[in-house]
Design a protein around this motif. Sequence first.
Motif, PDB file in Angstrom:
ATOM      1  N   SER A   1     -10.728 -40.637   0.115  1.00 32.56           N
ATOM      2  CA  SER A   1      -9.562 -40.809  -0.754  1.00 32.56           C
ATOM      3  C   SER A   1      -9.478 -39.732  -1.838  1.00 32.56           C
TER       4      SER A   1
ATOM      5  N   LEU B   1      -8.389 -44.884 -12.044  1.00 30.78           N
ATOM      6  CA  LEU B   1      -8.458 -46.247 -11.513  1.00 30.78           C
ATOM      7  C   LEU B   1      -8.858 -47.261 -12.590  1.00 30.78           C
TER       8      LEU B   1
ATOM      9  N   ASP C   1      -4.244 -48.378  -8.211  1.00 31.23           N
ATOM     10  CA  ASP C   1      -3.973 -47.850  -6.865  1.00 31.23           C
ATOM     11  C   ASP C   1      -2.646 -48.342  -6.298  1.00 31.23           C
TER      12      ASP C   1
ATOM     13  N   GLN D   1      -0.626 -44.453  -6.104  1.00 30.89           N
ATOM     14  CA  GLN D   1      -1.326 -44.721  -4.845  1.00 30.89           C
ATOM     15  C   GLN D   1      -2.371 -43.643  -4.546  1.00 30.89           C
ATOM     16  N   PRO D   2      -3.372 -43.981  -3.680  1.00 30.87           N
ATOM     17  CA  PRO D   2      -4.477 -43.048  -3.436  1.00 30.87           C
ATOM     18  C   PRO D   2      -4.021 -41.629  -3.106  1.00 30.87           C
TER      19      PRO D   2
END
Lengths: 289, 349
Positions: free
Chosen positions: A151, A208, A219, A223-224
């Motif tokens: 990721s 995060l 996330d 988003q990643p």
Amino acid sequence: MSEKRLSLSPARFLSARRRHRSAGLVVLLFGLLAVGSAYAAFAPDNAVADNSAQSQQIEEGKKLFAVGCSSCHGLNAEGGGNGEGKMAGPSLIGVGAAAVDFQVGTGRMPAMQTGAQVPRKTPAYTQAEIEALAAYVASLAPGPAVPAQESYDISKATDEQVTRGGELFRTNCTACHNFAGRGGALPNGKYAPSLMNVDPKHIYEAMLTGPQQMPVFSDQVMQPEDKRDIIAYLHALQEQKDPGGFGLGRLGPVSEGLWGWLVGIGVLVCVAVWIGAKGVKAKGAKASE
Amino acid sequence: MSDEKLPVVKADEGHGAVEVAEPIADPGIEPHEYRITDIDPKAADRVERQVSAMFTLAGVLALGSCVAYFAIPRDSVFEFGPLSGNANNMAIGLCIGLALFLIGAGAIQWAKKLMVDEEISEDRHPAHSSPEQIQDITEAFKQGAAESGFGRRTLIRRGLFTGLGLLGLPAVVLLRDLGPLPGRTLYHTIWAKGIRVVNDVTARPIKPADMIVGQLVNAIPANLPPLQEESAVEYQNARAKAAVIVVRIRPTEIRTKPGRENWGIDGILCYSKICTHVGCPISLYEQTTHHVLCPCHQSTFDLADSAKVVFGPAARPLPQLPLAVDSEGYLVAQSDFTEPVGPSFFERG
């Protein structure tokens, strides 16, 4: 009808009650219990074997925590006071493994002293110890886990992704971290640290978990792939050379102006004074003409 | 103030001669001292050669910059310790810079070593004209005025004044191009009831459960991105007013203003991103204090307390956007902002 009052032997007691209306239920319960116990005793228990390594790690983490962290964060990570009614360390219940990996992995924790901000320094624990501490804290309550390596893997980042990361970075991060990721000042002695030469994993974890005064970018919202693009952009920024060789902190007009006004104009003034100064004179001499 | 110490000017000598009652005697010009180049012809010749060499070298460097322009490939890079850059650019710059420097240095050497350097002095003259000159000019002016008939022919005079006066009017009328006046546009944004709050850049909608305590989202209304295809100007104008920040704060730490009880969702609050001082976009948010800081002039707003100003020059709190959740569970606006966003203006005070 109390059973204790009957002075029969167990065998005769059972025999006498075999036609009781709940006898079938009792036999069924006994049967289930016996089979269950036998299964537990003889079945090959993979689950227990799997768990033992993890529980051993948690146990190890708990010991490390008791020695290194509990004086501020409390014996059970519930948070602790400093004896003067102020908080020495916040509760770590629910912060997750990612927060531990970031704080301990960047050397911020264990902190040397309380203050406006805990600085980054050489980590005090090995990676295995950090993982044990993270496993212990993660076992207390659910929280964000340490991100998987793919990721934050930026080795295959395309130019398009870097550009998109730049857009996201300028929208969400530059207010504090400066448009070149060089960090900046915050009120009351706090600061946003420089993002240069930071492990991509730690940048991911910071977004995060929101360490110290930094807000969280979860996330689900960031988003990643957004986070990965931002990290790729930061990496590109770091690789970028300063034209001419002097970045001056890449702080923009402030440092450039300071340099220009003080050094540049200062040198010009000195040269002007030197030009206006009298040259060497031949004392008492007369012109040859 | 007494006049004793002031220079006494004799009325009959208007020009130059000034008799000054000086408290300290004028020491006069100090004796002239000669330079080595004044007494030694060989030294003078040497300096002449130096100056001429500098001027010649400047010319060579100017030619060198032209050669560098054509000879060095545009994309070549040089590396010299910590220095690096475009080699073509650097060579041209160095040649022209050094050439200019050598012309300057040569000129200074010439002036300092070879040109005459004897000190001279020049007395100051009074600033006003002599009485005779004043009288002459006054008479000429009066004669001109009488001969032109300016005072007598009133029709011409009035016509001239009218023409000249009206010439000022176009200068005022052209100011209209600074407008048109904004009208009511300052009072509303493109937010409206049911418009989704979406992430800036990615335009993804947000569910309340996606946000955790301490979260910051830089957001825009969902109806903003489509505007970009219609008109870039409209898009930028709309974006400048509609940008918001969404934060999630632990509900127990929030002090809700009366009337705004249902504006947030479980501690999720939405505020205008535009500072109320001079309109800088602000998102420097500290989750521990719930303060958001403007980088321009350090105005600080407490988002847990209806974005009250806690520091700095801003006069009003950041306008809050009332939030709701739509049928699909995404964050939407209940309405437009209830007050104008951004800096104060005349009509608003």
